[in-house]
Structures are given as C-alpha cells and as structure tokens.
Write an enzyme that holds these catalytic residues in place. Structure first.
Site, PDB file in Angstrom:
ATOM      1  N   GLN A   3      -6.983  -1.763   7.518  1.00  0.00           N
ATOM      2  CA  GLN A   3      -5.900  -2.505   6.870  1.00  0.00           C
ATOM      3  C   GLN A   3      -4.565  -1.772   7.130  1.00  0.00           C
ATOM      4  OE1 GLN A   3      -8.989  -2.039   4.669  1.00  0.00           O
ATOM      5  NE2 GLN A   3      -9.503  -3.709   6.022  1.00  0.00           N
ATOM      6  N   ASP A  38      -3.772  -4.852  11.413  1.00  0.00           N
ATOM      7  CA  ASP A  38      -3.789  -5.338  12.798  1.00  0.00           C
ATOM      8  C   ASP A  38      -2.666  -4.755  13.657  1.00  0.00           C
ATOM      9  OD1 ASP A  38      -5.963  -6.939  12.074  1.00  0.00           O
ATOM     10  OD2 ASP A  38      -4.651  -8.581  11.476  1.00  0.00           O
ATOM     11  N   LYS A  53      -4.611  -0.215  15.412  1.00  0.00           N
ATOM     12  CA  LYS A  53      -5.207   1.091  15.053  1.00  0.00           C
ATOM     13  C   LYS A  53      -6.423   1.404  15.919  1.00  0.00           C
ATOM     14  CE  LYS A  53      -5.792  -0.508  10.894  1.00  0.00           C
ATOM     15  NZ  LYS A  53      -5.058  -1.787  10.975  1.00  0.00           N
ATOM     16  N   GLY A  59     -11.008  -5.523  11.420  1.00  0.00           N
ATOM     17  CA  GLY A  59     -11.428  -5.952  12.751  1.00  0.00           C
ATOM     18  C   GLY A  59     -10.599  -5.166  13.735  1.00  0.00           C
ATOM     19  N   HIS A  60     -11.216  -4.218  14.409  1.00  0.00           N
ATOM     20  CA  HIS A  60     -10.484  -3.355  15.326  1.00  0.00           C
ATOM     21  C   HIS A  60     -10.931  -3.661  16.753  1.00  0.00           C
ATOM     22  CE1 HIS A  60      -9.823  -0.275  11.830  1.00  0.00           C
ATOM     23  NE2 HIS A  60      -9.321  -1.464  11.582  1.00  0.00           N
TER      24      HIS A  60
HETATM   25  P1  GDP Z   1      -6.270  -3.117  14.250  1.00  0.00           P
HETATM   26  O1  GDP Z   1      -6.946  -3.917  13.198  1.00  0.00           O
HETATM   27  O2  GDP Z   1      -5.092  -2.359  13.757  1.00  0.00           O
HETATM   28  O3  GDP Z   1      -7.212  -2.245  15.034  1.00  0.00           O
HETATM   29  O4  GDP Z   1      -5.680  -4.188  15.297  1.00  0.00           O
HETATM   30  P2  GDP Z   1      -6.473  -5.459  15.897  1.00  0.00           P
HETATM   31  O5  GDP Z   1      -7.435  -4.968  16.900  1.00  0.00           O
HETATM   32  O6  GDP Z   1      -6.953  -6.346  14.820  1.00  0.00           O
HETATM   33  O7  GDP Z   1      -5.271  -6.242  16.567  1.00  0.00           O
HETATM   34  C1  GDP Z   1      -4.463  -5.650  17.545  1.00  0.00           C
HETATM   35  C2  GDP Z   1      -4.602  -6.461  18.853  1.00  0.00           C
HETATM   36  O8  GDP Z   1      -3.595  -6.056  19.754  1.00  0.00           O
HETATM   37  C3  GDP Z   1      -5.924  -6.204  19.573  1.00  0.00           C
HETATM   38  O9  GDP Z   1      -6.297  -7.373  20.233  1.00  0.00           O
HETATM   39  C4  GDP Z   1      -5.567  -5.107  20.577  1.00  0.00           C
HETATM   40  O10 GDP Z   1      -6.380  -5.141  21.738  1.00  0.00           O
HETATM   41  C5  GDP Z   1      -4.157  -5.500  20.938  1.00  0.00           C
HETATM   42  N1  GDP Z   1      -3.266  -4.377  21.306  1.00  0.00           N
HETATM   43  C6  GDP Z   1      -3.232  -3.128  20.787  1.00  0.00           C
HETATM   44  N2  GDP Z   1      -2.190  -2.440  21.325  1.00  0.00           N
HETATM   45  C7  GDP Z   1      -1.583  -3.282  22.196  1.00  0.00           C
HETATM   46  C8  GDP Z   1      -0.421  -3.169  23.028  1.00  0.00           C
HETATM   47  O11 GDP Z   1       0.267  -2.168  23.068  1.00  0.00           O
HETATM   48  N3  GDP Z   1      -0.096  -4.282  23.771  1.00  0.00           N
HETATM   49  C9  GDP Z   1      -0.820  -5.437  23.724  1.00  0.00           C
HETATM   50  N4  GDP Z   1      -0.420  -6.464  24.470  1.00  0.00           N
HETATM   51  N5  GDP Z   1      -1.909  -5.566  22.948  1.00  0.00           N
HETATM   52  C10 GDP Z   1      -2.271  -4.505  22.182  1.00  0.00           C
HETATM   53  P1  IMO Z   2      -7.567  -4.355   9.950  1.00  0.00           P
HETATM   54  O1  IMO Z   2      -8.291  -3.076   9.659  1.00  0.00           O
HETATM   55  C1  IMO Z   2      -5.221  -7.720   8.430  1.00  0.00           C
HETATM   56  C2  IMO Z   2      -6.066  -9.022   4.330  1.00  0.00           C
HETATM   57  C3  IMO Z   2      -6.676 -10.405   4.174  1.00  0.00           C
HETATM   58  C4  IMO Z   2      -6.093 -10.802   2.837  1.00  0.00           C
HETATM   59  C5  IMO Z   2      -6.120  -9.483   2.054  1.00  0.00           C
HETATM   60  C6  IMO Z   2      -7.327  -9.313   1.142  1.00  0.00           C
HETATM   61  O2  IMO Z   2      -8.128  -5.156  11.045  1.00  0.00           O
HETATM   62  O3  IMO Z   2      -6.098  -4.097  10.072  1.00  0.00           O
HETATM   63  P2  IMO Z   2      -9.877  -8.749   1.612  1.00  0.00           P
HETATM   64  O4  IMO Z   2     -10.912  -9.505   2.399  1.00  0.00           O
HETATM   65  O5  IMO Z   2      -9.642  -7.358   2.094  1.00  0.00           O
HETATM   66  O6  IMO Z   2     -10.117  -8.806   0.139  1.00  0.00           O
HETATM   67  O7  IMO Z   2      -8.525  -9.592   1.851  1.00  0.00           O
HETATM   68  O8  IMO Z   2      -6.112  -8.452   3.027  1.00  0.00           O
HETATM   69  N1  IMO Z   2      -6.806  -8.108   5.241  1.00  0.00           N
HETATM   70  C7  IMO Z   2      -6.399  -7.806   6.475  1.00  0.00           C
HETATM   71  N2  IMO Z   2      -5.354  -8.246   7.204  1.00  0.00           N
HETATM   72  N3  IMO Z   2      -6.034  -6.769   8.943  1.00  0.00           N
HETATM   73  C8  IMO Z   2      -7.066  -6.282   8.216  1.00  0.00           C
HETATM   74  O9  IMO Z   2      -7.813  -5.232   8.621  1.00  0.00           O
HETATM   75  C9  IMO Z   2      -7.323  -6.833   6.941  1.00  0.00           C
HETATM   76  N4  IMO Z   2      -8.253  -6.609   5.991  1.00  0.00           N
HETATM   77  C10 IMO Z   2      -7.924  -7.388   4.948  1.00  0.00           C
HETATM   78  O10 IMO Z   2      -6.253 -11.260   5.207  1.00  0.00           O
HETATM   79  O11 IMO Z   2      -4.759 -11.181   2.982  1.00  0.00           O
HETATM   80 MG    MG Z   3      -7.543  -5.889  12.840  1.00  0.00          MG
END
Ligand code: GDP
Ligand code: IMO
Ligand code: MG
Length: 434
Positions: free
Chosen positions: A223, A13, A16, A40-41
């Site tokens: 991840q 999270d 990416k 979840g991106h």
């Molecule tokens: P990922 O799994 O690495 O793609 O990250 P996620 O999408 O799960 O979580 C990142 C969250 O931060 C998302 O809601 C993005 O829209 C948000 N985000 C990404 N970059 C920035 C930033 O520079 N500032 C803010 N405020 N939000 C950001």
């Molecule tokens: P993105 O791509 C954050 C964590 C789960 C748990 C562990 C194992 O959005 O960054 P799993 O279901 O993979 O067997 O769970 O890994 N986990 C993540 N945490 N971002 C993710 O993906 C994750 N994918 C798995 O919360 O701790």
């Molecule tokens: Mg994510």
C-alpha cells in the site's frame, strides 16, 4: 547494502515491487511486514510478468531468503496459489519462511468485507474485497487465528468450532446471503494448514539472527503512506500501518536495525478506490496517462484514478517516514505531454496551505496550486541503454528540471529514476554524482 525499507509515499501502486526486485540483487533477505493480498506488486523480468500479492518480490532472485512477517495477514489459499504459480514457472520457494505469528484471512473475513461494504451505501471504501479489514479487526479484537494455529490441526479445529458459528451470526445480522459452511471450510483450512506447515516458523528469531550476522535485508512495504490507518485519508484507507514505523513491529526487529528508508513515488499520482484526491485529473489527460501507464489494478483489475504529482503529499510522507532516498518511478509515462504539472501547495478557503488536514471535508476543499514544466519527448526504448549508461545528464533538459525540482521541494535525494517496466529500465543514481 545495509538494511533498507521500501515504502510507498502515495496511495499505493507506486512501483514498490519493481524497486524491491531491483534492490534485491544486493540483498540476502527480503521481508513483507504488513498488508495482505490487497497488495499487487508487478515485476517484469525480461518478457515474464509476475504479479505478487503475498510473496516478497525478492523471491524472484535465486537464493534470497523470503520472509512473510508477523504483521502480514495471509489468505492461505491465495498464498498456496502463488507458491504453485512460481513453482510452475521454474522459481524456487525453498527459502520461503512464514511467520507463525501472522494472522490468517478466513473465508468469513472475505464475506464480512463484502457485507460491510454493501451496507455502507454511498460511503463505500472501495476495498479490494480480500477480507483485509475484518482480518485485522479480529487480530486487534483477539479473535484471530494465527499461522502457527492454522498449521496445528487440533488447535485449528477447536478455534473454528467456536468462531465460525459466531461469524455466521454476524454475517446473517449484516444481511449477508452467504454464510460459511463449517464442515467444508474446516476441511479446506486443515488441508491448507498441512500444505503450508513446512514454511511456517519463528521468523522473528530468523531476522534477529540475520541482523546479528549483518545480512543485507530489504523490507518491502505494501500500500502507501496515504492509505495508512492512522495517517492516511481515513476512513478511505487500508487497515494496517503502512509507514516505516511499522517495519519494526511488523517484522519483530528493533527500529535501530533499519539503516535506510527509500520512498517510492510515481512522477504523477494514482489511486484505486474511493476517497479524496486533490490533484485528480479527468477527461482526456486522465485517459492518456492511464493508458500509457497501464493504470489498472494488479489485484482487482479496477481502473486507477490518475492525477498530477502532489508535493504536499510527498512532504507529508517524508515527514512521516524519514526517507533517506527517493525512487521516482514511471517518469517515462509523462513523455510526449505538452506540459507537466506538480502541485506545490493547496489553497484552502482562500489561504495557502501546505498540510494535509485530518478532516476529509477540508481536504476535499483543498485546491491544488501548480508549478508547470515544459513537456519532454517520449523516451524511446532504443535510447534507454545509452541513457542508463550515460547517467542523469543524458535525460532531456525539462525532465531533469522536473526531477531536480521534486528533489529540492521534497528535501530527499532522488536515488532511482524509473524509465520503464522492466528490471533494468531504471537509472541508478545512488553512487553517481549528477
Ligand atoms: P506496487 O504495488 O507499488 O508494487 O506497484 P504495481 O506493481 O501495482 O504498479 C506499478 C506498475 O508500474 C507495474 O505494472 C510496474 O511494472 C510498472 N512500473 C514500475 N516502474 C515503472 C517505470 O518506471 N516505468 C513504467 N512505464 N512502468 C513502471
Ligand atoms: P499495493 O501494495 C492501491 C486500497 C483499496 C481501497 C483501500 C482499502 O499494490 O500498493 P483494503 O482491501 O485494503 O481494505 O482496501 O485501500 N488498496 C490499495 N490501493 N494499492 C494497494 O496495494 C492497495 N491495497 C489496498 O483500493 O481503496
Ligand atoms: Mg500494486
């Protein structure tokens, strides 16, 4: 733009999806190479929010070839849902290619994920419950069903006839109240296979050709490094190799074909699920960061644990991945705090430590030692345009000090700075001097 991998340097999270969406402007091909719909991106384009789980984020840019590589595990029903959602929102999926070698997540994998977690009692991993671990276990155990088999009805029926009764036995032995109904599941999976067939192909050859043609390819990690099955905080990890070394085997390219590796790090740290987290914050400060940063899981909606940036983790990630540049995201979230801290090293049993021990009991005993920075004013959305145009020097002084410290301590050039959620709320320093 050459071939670039985008890799999470923390516990996932990091942002990416947003970085990939931004870089995809210059790319021709975007590839997922590991993980599944545990990812979840989130990508915000204008006022539209997209939450991608299987599909590479570059699919939001028209005309890019979007590849789900052999190293990914795919829940066919979820993927079809994502495809339908994008189509409804006017996005084309015509350029989607799914590897025939990628493994399918089956209904019994999801049930097994839940059953195993329930049995763990106090040692629960806190998985996303998407069947990721059991699907990768079956891949390694040679019981998996690949996408090339899912789309071939005869082969699929034959495989399911064997594997569903076997998995139901296991589920019953684990005390699961639910097992898979063979007839219903087979019907559903045959239907999924039929609908996914047009997308399933030999993506390895497609990527070899793209490389020969010197196409600009982006590899989207899922991840993060600390969730890597080998190098993360085992067993509180995911079930795939999340580091850059897996770009090659998870997509079928040669390691030589990768030119750049971008690490993505938040300006602080978050973690979903259980496991050690040395710089974790509790109380008011946690709540403030979590609320401002919207730190709730994109996949499960769970509240994310929050803490300060950990340079021990970042240096470890750098050593494992070989980052050629860093994207420092969500720096805007720290605006308005009186002070901002960064962990420079740990104290373990009274001694300075700069490494991540493999033994979790030792990691749990690591006390973070911090360097403190003065806080900076909140960045107003109305100022962002001027900052992005004017460059790094337009940022508040204490924020610049923080960034330069992270750069010096990690040994990696900061190439992108995230200033907000939206596509263009990002300072691009790749071609700029400071
Ligand atoms: P990922 O799994 O690495 O793609 O990250 P996620 O999408 O799960 O979580 C990142 C969250 O931060 C998302 O809601 C993005 O829209 C948000 N985000 C990404 N970059 C920035 C930033 O520079 N500032 C803010 N405020 N939000 C950001
Ligand atoms: P993105 O791509 C954050 C964590 C789960 C748990 C562990 C194992 O959005 O960054 P799993 O279901 O993979 O067997 O769970 O890994 N986990 C993540 N945490 N971002 C993710 O993906 C994750 N994918 C798995 O919360 O701790
Ligand atoms: Mg994510």
């Amino acid at each position: 733009m050459p071939t670039i991998a985008v890799i999470g340097s923390q516990w996932g999270d990091e942002g990416k999806g947003k970085i990939v969406d931004f870089l995809a402007e210059e790319a021709q091909v975007v590839v997922r190479f590991q993980g599944g719909n545990n990812a979840g991106h989130s990508v915000k384009v204008g006022e539209e929010l997209y939450k991608l789980h299987h599909l590479p984020s570059g699919i939001l840019r028209p005309g890019r070839l979007a590849v789900i590589g052999n190293g990914v595990v795919i829940d066919p029903g979820v993927l079809l849902g994502e495809i339908d959602d994008l189509k409804r929102r006017g996005k084309s999926v015509r350029n989607l290619k799914i590897s025939d070698r990628a493994h399918a997540i089956m209904p019994y994998h999801k049930l097994l994920d839940g059953a195993e977690e329930r049995l763990r009692k106090s040692g629960k991993v806190g998985t996303t419950g998407r069947g990721i671990g059991p699907a990768y276990s079956d891949k390694v155990g040679r019981l998996g069903i690949r996408m090339g088999e899912l789309v071939d009805e005869d082969v699929l029926r034959e495989r399911l006839e064997f594997v569903i009764p076997l998995k139901n036995k296991v589920l019953r032995a684990l005390g699961s109240e639910t097992v898979v109904d063979e007839k219903t599941a087979t019907m559903e999976l045959v239907d999924y296979g039929r609908r996914l067939k047009p997308f399933v192909t030999d993506t390895v050859s497609i990527l070899h050709k793209a490389i020969d043609e010197k196409k600009r390819i982006l590899f989207e990690g899922a991840q993060g490094t600390m969730l890597d099955i080998d190098h993360g905080t085992y067993p509180f990890v995911t079930s795939s190799t999340t580091v850059s070394g897996n770009v090659a085997s998870g997509s079928g390219i040669s390691p030589n074909a990768l030119n750049e590796i971008f690490g993505v790090t938040k300006a602080y740290t978050t973690r979903v699920g259980a496991g050690p987290f040395p710089t974790e914050l509790h109380g008011e400060l946690h709540e403030r960061i979590a609320e401002k940063g919207g730190e709730f899981g994109t996949t499960t909606g769970r509240s994310r644990r929050c803490g300060w940036l950990d340079l021990v983790v970042l240096r470890y990630a750098q050593a494992l991945n070989g980052f050629t540049g860093l994207a420092l995201t969500k720096i805007d979230v720290l605006g308005g705090l009186d002070e901002v801290k960064v962990c420079t090293h740990y104290k373990l049993d009274g001694r300075k430590s700069t490494r991540i021990p493999s033994d979790l009991r030792s990691l749990e005993r690591c006390e973070p030692v911090y360097r403190c920075f003065d806080g900076w004013e909140e960045l107003q959305r109305s100022e962002l345009k001027a900052i992005i145009k004017g460059g790094f020097s337009q940022l508040p002084k204490s924020l610049r000090d923080f960034v330069l410290f992270v750069e010096k301590e990690s040994g990696v050039r900061i190439a992108l700075i995230g200033l907000g959620m939206r596509r263009n709320e990002l300072l691009d320093l790749r071609r700029k001097r400071r």
